[in-house]
Enzyme design. Structure first.
Site, PDB file in Angstrom:
ATOM      1  N   ALA A   1       0.822  -1.219   0.000  1.00  0.00           N
ATOM      2  CA  ALA A   1       0.000   0.000   0.000  1.00  0.00           C
ATOM      3  C   ALA A   1       0.849   1.259   0.000  1.00  0.00           C
ATOM      4  O   ALA A   1       0.476   2.273   0.579  1.00  0.00           O
ATOM      5  CB  ALA A   1      -0.924  -0.015   1.216  1.00  0.00           C
TER       6      ALA A   1
ATOM      7  N   ARG B   1      -4.277   9.046  -9.136  1.00  0.00           N
ATOM      8  CA  ARG B   1      -5.562   9.305  -9.796  1.00  0.00           C
ATOM      9  C   ARG B   1      -6.688   9.629  -8.811  1.00  0.00           C
ATOM     10  O   ARG B   1      -7.762  10.057  -9.196  1.00  0.00           O
ATOM     11  CB  ARG B   1      -5.954   8.094 -10.654  1.00  0.00           C
ATOM     12  CG  ARG B   1      -5.252   8.088 -12.001  1.00  0.00           C
ATOM     13  CD  ARG B   1      -5.617   6.885 -12.797  1.00  0.00           C
ATOM     14  NE  ARG B   1      -4.919   5.699 -12.342  1.00  0.00           N
ATOM     15  CZ  ARG B   1      -5.266   4.459 -12.638  1.00  0.00           C
ATOM     16  NH1 ARG B   1      -6.330   4.237 -13.383  1.00  0.00           N
ATOM     17  NH2 ARG B   1      -4.572   3.429 -12.197  1.00  0.00           N
TER      18      ARG B   1
ATOM     19  N   THR C   1       6.694  -3.493  -6.985  1.00  0.00           N
ATOM     20  CA  THR C   1       6.078  -4.453  -6.051  1.00  0.00           C
ATOM     21  C   THR C   1       7.112  -5.429  -5.465  1.00  0.00           C
ATOM     22  O   THR C   1       6.997  -5.824  -4.302  1.00  0.00           O
ATOM     23  CB  THR C   1       4.956  -5.237  -6.763  1.00  0.00           C
ATOM     24  OG1 THR C   1       5.444  -5.705  -8.035  1.00  0.00           O
ATOM     25  CG2 THR C   1       3.730  -4.382  -7.002  1.00  0.00           C
TER      26      THR C   1
ATOM     27  N   ASP D   1      -5.520  -1.960  -1.992  1.00  0.00           N
ATOM     28  CA  ASP D   1      -6.623  -1.194  -2.578  1.00  0.00           C
ATOM     29  C   ASP D   1      -7.682  -2.078  -3.228  1.00  0.00           C
ATOM     30  O   ASP D   1      -8.391  -1.652  -4.122  1.00  0.00           O
ATOM     31  CB  ASP D   1      -6.077  -0.191  -3.599  1.00  0.00           C
ATOM     32  CG  ASP D   1      -5.463  -0.867  -4.814  1.00  0.00           C
ATOM     33  OD1 ASP D   1      -5.276  -2.091  -4.784  1.00  0.00           O
ATOM     34  OD2 ASP D   1      -5.182  -0.154  -5.800  1.00  0.00           O
TER      35      ASP D   1
ATOM     36  N   ARG E   1     -27.582   6.332  12.415  1.00  0.00           N
ATOM     37  CA  ARG E   1     -26.138   6.594  12.458  1.00  0.00           C
ATOM     38  C   ARG E   1     -25.444   5.684  13.455  1.00  0.00           C
ATOM     39  O   ARG E   1     -26.088   5.017  14.271  1.00  0.00           O
ATOM     40  CB  ARG E   1     -25.922   8.075  12.745  1.00  0.00           C
ATOM     41  CG  ARG E   1     -26.418   8.903  11.538  1.00  0.00           C
ATOM     42  CD  ARG E   1     -26.308  10.367  11.769  1.00  0.00           C
ATOM     43  NE  ARG E   1     -24.944  10.768  12.050  1.00  0.00           N
ATOM     44  CZ  ARG E   1     -24.633  11.944  12.594  1.00  0.00           C
ATOM     45  NH1 ARG E   1     -25.589  12.801  12.901  1.00  0.00           N
ATOM     46  NH2 ARG E   1     -23.381  12.259  12.813  1.00  0.00           N
TER      47      ARG E   1
ATOM     48  N   ASN F   1     -43.554   6.474  22.894  1.00  0.00           N
ATOM     49  CA  ASN F   1     -43.916   7.110  21.633  1.00  0.00           C
ATOM     50  C   ASN F   1     -43.190   8.440  21.514  1.00  0.00           C
ATOM     51  O   ASN F   1     -43.259   9.277  22.406  1.00  0.00           O
ATOM     52  CB  ASN F   1     -45.437   7.345  21.598  1.00  0.00           C
ATOM     53  CG  ASN F   1     -45.858   7.912  20.263  1.00  0.00           C
ATOM     54  OD1 ASN F   1     -45.992   7.196  19.293  1.00  0.00           O
ATOM     55  ND2 ASN F   1     -46.020   9.230  20.221  1.00  0.00           N
TER      56      ASN F   1
ATOM     57  N   ASN G   1     -28.992  17.623  21.948  1.00  0.00           N
ATOM     58  CA  ASN G   1     -27.977  16.835  22.674  1.00  0.00           C
ATOM     59  C   ASN G   1     -26.620  17.526  22.731  1.00  0.00           C
ATOM     60  O   ASN G   1     -25.761  17.138  23.496  1.00  0.00           O
ATOM     61  CB  ASN G   1     -27.823  15.444  22.036  1.00  0.00           C
ATOM     62  CG  ASN G   1     -27.428  15.508  20.572  1.00  0.00           C
ATOM     63  OD1 ASN G   1     -27.833  16.421  19.855  1.00  0.00           O
ATOM     64  ND2 ASN G   1     -26.660  14.549  20.128  1.00  0.00           N
TER      65      ASN G   1
HETATM   66  C1  UD1 Z   1       0.387  -5.323 -10.478  1.00  0.00           C
HETATM   67  C2  UD1 Z   1       1.043  -6.576 -11.064  1.00  0.00           C
HETATM   68  C3  UD1 Z   1       0.206  -7.072 -12.233  1.00  0.00           C
HETATM   69  C4  UD1 Z   1      -1.220  -7.331 -11.782  1.00  0.00           C
HETATM   70  C5  UD1 Z   1      -1.810  -6.100 -11.103  1.00  0.00           C
HETATM   71  C6  UD1 Z   1      -3.112  -6.465 -10.431  1.00  0.00           C
HETATM   72  C7  UD1 Z   1       3.436  -6.253 -10.720  1.00  0.00           C
HETATM   73  C8  UD1 Z   1       4.721  -5.923 -11.378  1.00  0.00           C
HETATM   74  N1  UD1 Z   1       2.354  -6.242 -11.523  1.00  0.00           N
HETATM   75  O1  UD1 Z   1       0.448  -4.318 -11.466  1.00  0.00           O
HETATM   76  O2  UD1 Z   1       0.763  -8.240 -12.754  1.00  0.00           O
HETATM   77  O3  UD1 Z   1      -2.010  -7.701 -12.883  1.00  0.00           O
HETATM   78  O4  UD1 Z   1      -0.930  -5.614 -10.056  1.00  0.00           O
HETATM   79  O5  UD1 Z   1      -3.754  -5.336  -9.964  1.00  0.00           O
HETATM   80  O6  UD1 Z   1       3.411  -6.539  -9.545  1.00  0.00           O
HETATM   81  N2  UD1 Z   1       3.040  -0.801  -4.507  1.00  0.00           N
HETATM   82  C9  UD1 Z   1       3.909  -0.556  -3.467  1.00  0.00           C
HETATM   83  N3  UD1 Z   1       5.172  -0.152  -3.751  1.00  0.00           N
HETATM   84  C10 UD1 Z   1       5.630   0.000  -5.028  1.00  0.00           C
HETATM   85  C11 UD1 Z   1       4.741  -0.277  -6.075  1.00  0.00           C
HETATM   86  C12 UD1 Z   1       3.446  -0.682  -5.790  1.00  0.00           C
HETATM   87  O7  UD1 Z   1       3.556  -0.682  -2.306  1.00  0.00           O
HETATM   88  O8  UD1 Z   1       6.799   0.361  -5.183  1.00  0.00           O
HETATM   89  C13 UD1 Z   1       1.676  -1.226  -4.194  1.00  0.00           C
HETATM   90  C14 UD1 Z   1       0.621  -0.271  -4.718  1.00  0.00           C
HETATM   91  O9  UD1 Z   1       0.280   0.688  -3.727  1.00  0.00           O
HETATM   92  C15 UD1 Z   1      -0.532  -1.213  -5.028  1.00  0.00           C
HETATM   93  C16 UD1 Z   1       0.150  -2.553  -5.354  1.00  0.00           C
HETATM   94  O10 UD1 Z   1       1.451  -2.449  -4.856  1.00  0.00           O
HETATM   95  O11 UD1 Z   1      -1.369  -1.408  -3.910  1.00  0.00           O
HETATM   96  C17 UD1 Z   1       0.188  -2.845  -6.849  1.00  0.00           C
HETATM   97  O12 UD1 Z   1       0.929  -1.834  -7.501  1.00  0.00           O
HETATM   98  P1  UD1 Z   1       0.504  -1.226  -8.883  1.00  0.00           P
HETATM   99  O13 UD1 Z   1       1.445  -0.153  -9.250  1.00  0.00           O
HETATM  100  O14 UD1 Z   1      -0.954  -0.910  -8.871  1.00  0.00           O
HETATM  101  O15 UD1 Z   1       0.761  -2.484  -9.833  1.00  0.00           O
HETATM  102  P2  UD1 Z   1       0.122  -2.748 -11.236  1.00  0.00           P
HETATM  103  O16 UD1 Z   1       0.867  -1.996 -12.259  1.00  0.00           O
HETATM  104  O17 UD1 Z   1      -1.346  -2.553 -11.179  1.00  0.00           O
HETATM  105 MG    MG Z   2      -2.708  -1.573  -9.854  1.00  0.00          MG
END
Ligand code: UD1
Ligand code: MG
Length: 419
Positions: free
Chosen positions: A10, A16, A79, A103, A300, A344, A353
C-alpha cells in the site's frame, strides 16, 4: 499446520485519486479500503500482517494500529522492492505468506482461503490467484506453456502482441512459501522499461530453479478490482451494496427499493424488518426484528433498535438505544438517547444533545409519551409513563418524573398523567 502471515502492498501514491489522504484510507461503506484487506488476512488466520506504506505513512500506520505493523518503503521502486522491504521481519520465519494489494476491498476471503489451501496441498513455492477478464488491458498476463503450465507473468507494457491477447490476468494476490520468497526476492532484476522491481518476475526465477508454481483461477472479476479513482470507489460501493442487500433479503429482511437503500459494514438487521426507500444505515447499527424503517430514515453509528420499532419518514437516530415497540414515525431526531420499550416519540421531537462543547444524554423511560414538537434539552430524563405535552421545551436537568405530565416552554410539571 503451516503458519500464515500476510504482506499488504500500500505504498503507492494513488495519484488518480487526487486526494490529500492516502487512497487506502478512503472509506467504502463506512470503512477504510485497506481494512477490508486486513479483514481477509485475519479471516484466513494470518498470524501477523505487514502493510507496506510510503505516501503519508504515518496516517496509514495510525489507521491500522493494533491490527498490522507497517513497513516503510521510502521510494516506490516496484512491487518486488515493496515485498523486499519486509525482509527483516521474516528472518527465520517459516510457513506461508500471502501477498495482497491494499486497494482491493472486494477481495473475498473464501477465494483467498482456497488459494492458501491449494498452495499447501500442492506444496508450491508460489500460487497465484488469476482471473479471466473480457478486457485484460493493463494487467499482468498469465503466460502458460505446454499442458497449461504457468511459465511467466508478463506485464502489459512488456507483453508481445500475441501475449496481449491473453485474457487470464494476475490479480496481484499470491501465496508464497515464506523462506523461498525471501531467498529469491533479492535476485529480481530491475525492469529496464519501468525501472522497477517486479514481484511477478519471481515466477520465472522459481521455475529456473525447478520450484513448483501454480495458479487458482477465480470467476469473480470484482475480487481484484483495485480502487484507483473515485469513479472506481463508487463502482466498488455499488457492487458491495448489491451483495450486502441481497444477503439481508435472503436472511428475511424486506427491502422495498434496493436502488435507494444504503447499508454500511457490520450492520445487523432482524428478520421481518421492512426497509422503505431512501434509508441509510451506518456502520455498526443493530436493528431488531419486525421493525419498520423509513422512507427517508438515517440510522447513524452507535444506534441499537429493539424489536418492532418503527422509525418513520425524515428521521435520524444517532448513538441511541431504543427498546422494543418504540414508535418514532415522523420528522424527529434522537441523539445520545436511551428510550425504554413502548414509548412514543411524537412528530417533530428533537433531542438538543449538543451544547456547543459536549454531547449530553437524554433518557426516556418505558411507555413514555413525548408530544409533537417537543425539544428535550439534554442532559434530561423523562420517567416511565411520563408525558410531555405538544410543543414543550423540557430544559436541561428539569426531569419529568415517572407518571407526570409536563407542558409549556420551559416545560413545567403540572399534574399526574390521566390514566
Ligand atoms: C500489479 C502486477 C500485475 C497485476 C496487477 C493487479 C506487478 C509488477 N504487476 O500491477 O501483474 O495484474 O498488479 O492489480 O506486480 N506498490 C507498493 N510499492 C511499489 C509499487 C506498488 O507498495 O513500489 C503497491 C501499490 O500501492 C498497489 C500494489 O502495490 O497497492 C500494486 O501496484 P501497482 O502499481 O498498482 O501495480 P500494477 O501496475 O497494477
Ligand atoms: Mg494496480
Amino acid at each position: 499446520m503451516n503458519e500464515l502471515r500476510s504482506i499488504i502492498l500500500a505504498a503507492g501514491k494513488g495519484t488518480r485519486f487526487k486526494s490529500e489522504m492516502p487512497k487506502v484510507l478512503h472509506e467504502l461503506a463506512g470503512k477504510p479500503i485497506v481494512h477490508y484487506v486486513l479483514d481477509v488476512a485475519e479471516a484466513v488466520g494470518s498470524l501477523g500482517t505487514y502493510v507496506v506504506v510510503g505516501h503519508k505513512a504515518e496516517q496509514v500506520t495510525a489507521s491500522v494500529e493494533g491490527r498490522a505493523k507497517t513497513v516503510i518503503q521510502s521510494e516506490q521502486l516496484g512491487t518486488g522492492h515493496a515485498v523486499r522491504c519486509c525482509e527483516s521481519h521474516f528472518k527465520g520465519v517459516s510457513g506461508d505468506v500471502l501477498v495482497m494489494c491494499g486497494d482491493t476491498p472486494l477481495l473475498d476471503k473464501t477465494i483467498v482461503q482456497a488459494l492458501v489451501d491449494q498452495h499447501r496441498s500442492a506444496k508450491n513455492a508460489c500460487t497465484v490467484l488469476t482471473a479471466r477478464l473480457t478486457d485484460p488491458s493493463g494487467y499482468g498476463r498469465i503466460v502458460r506453456g505446454a499442458g497449461g503450465k504457468l511459465e511467466a507473468i508478463r506485464e502489459h507494457k512488456d507483453a508481445t502482441a500475441e501475449e496481449k491477447k491473453i485474457c487470464e490476468i494476475n490479480t496481484g494476490v499470491y501465496c508464497f512459501d515464506a523462506p523461498l520468497l525471501f531467498s529469491f526476492i533479492g535476485n529480481i532484476k530491475e525492469n529496464p522499461k519501468k525501472k522497477e522491481y517486479y514481484l511477478t518476475d519471481i515466477i520465472e526465477l522459481f521455475l529456473t530453479q525447478h520450484k513448483s508454481v501454480g495458479t487458482l483461477v477465480t470467476d469473480d472479476w470484482t475480487a481484484n478490482l483495485g480502487i484507483n479513482s473515485r469513479v472506481e470507489l463508487a463502482l466498488a460501493e455499488k457492487i458491495r451494496r448489491e451483495k450486502v442487500l441481497k444477503a439481508f433479503m435472503e436472511s428475511g429482511v424486506t427491502i422495498i427499493d434496493p436502488a435507494t437503500t444504503y447499508i454500511e459494514e457490520n450492520v445487523t438487521i432482524g428478520q421481518d424488518t421492512v426497509i422503505y426507500p431512501c434509508t441509510y444505515i451506518h456502520t455498526g447499527v443493530v436493528v431488531g426484528s419486525g421493525c419498520s424503517l423509513g422512507p427517508f430514515a438515517r440510522l447513524r453509528p452507535g444506534t441499537k433498535l429493539g424489536d418492532q420499532v418503527s422509525i418513520g419518514n425524515f428521521t435520524e437516530v444517532s448513538r441511541s438505544v431504543l427498546g422494543n415497540n418504540v414508535n418514532m414515525k415522523h420528522f424527529s431526531f434522537l441523539g445520545d438517547a436511551e428510550v425504554g420499550e413502548g414509548s412514543n416519540i411524537g412528530c417533530g421531537t428533537v433531542t438538543a444533545n449538543y451544547d456547543g462543547k459536549n454531547k449530553n444524554k437524554t433518557k426516556i423511560g418505558r411507555r413514555a409519551f413525548i408530544g409533537c414538537d417537543t425539544v428535550l434539552v439534554a442532559p434530561v430524563e423523562v420517567g416511565d409513563g411520563a408525558m410531555a405535552g405538544a410543543g414543550s421545551v423540557v430544559m436541561r436537568n428539569k426531569n419529568i418524573p415517572a407518571g407526570m405530565l409536563a407542558v409549556g416552554m420551559p416545560a413545567r410539571v403540572i399534574k399526574k398523567v390521566d390514566k
